[in-house]
Design a protein around this motif. Structure first.
Motif: not given
Length: 165
Positions: A91-92, A120, A122-125, A127
């Motif tokens: 993530i990030r 990125c 995956r930008y967030g958990y 997501s």
């Protein structure tokens, strides 16, 4: 489109060309005309190409190219093994593009600006959203504002084969 005689073909194309010129003039006066410099090099007709490259066409149409913004194209391909590694990033965490310089004229370095992108996977958990960041690394001192517009094209190729049954 079918044309009834050979004489109609030049008239038809001349009408299309005139309409294109009128549209360009209108866009110029509305300040919405933009130019992609590589386009001139891609023109196939030698006579037209010369008129565009030499800027003669724009002079005749009363278009001041100093007032028309250029479009700068950047392609960033993340594919194959690079794509597989990219998708595995946590993530990030991001993949960074190479640095780009615009304009890329070696004689005009004081007016150039530099930028790079980060992506990125995956930008967030929780997501699956991807994030794309643009970093302006160097701007000329005389620049007081920057307008950025972009078209983003993402092409995804699935590794799964579809059943033909």
């Amino acid at each position: 489109l079918e044309l009834k005689s050979q004489n109609e073909t030049p008239q038809y194309f001349m009408a299309l060309f005139r309409n294109m010129i009128e549209r360009m003039k209108k866009m110029y006066f509305l300040r919405s005309l933009q130019i992609r410099p590589k386009t001139f090099e891609e023109i196939c007709h030698p006579g037209l190409k010369q008129r565009f490259v030499s800027r003669e066409f724009f002079n005749v149409c009363h278009i001041d190219l100093q007032r028309v913004p250029n479009v700068f194209e950047v392609e960033w391909d993340i594919s194959g093994v690079h794509y597989q590694n990219f998708k595995k990033l946590s993530i990030r965490r991001y993949k960074e593009s190479k640095r780009h310089v615009y304009p890329n004229d070696k004689n005009d370095e004081k007016n150039a600006f530099e930028f790079h992108m980060e992506c990125c996977a995956r930008y967030g958990y929780g997501s699956e959203n991807v994030a794309l960041f643009l970093h302006l690394d160097k701007l000329p001192h005389q620049i007081s504002q920057v307008e950025i517009e972009f078209n983003l094209l993402c092409v995804c190729f699935s590794a799964k084969k579809r059943s033909t049954e």
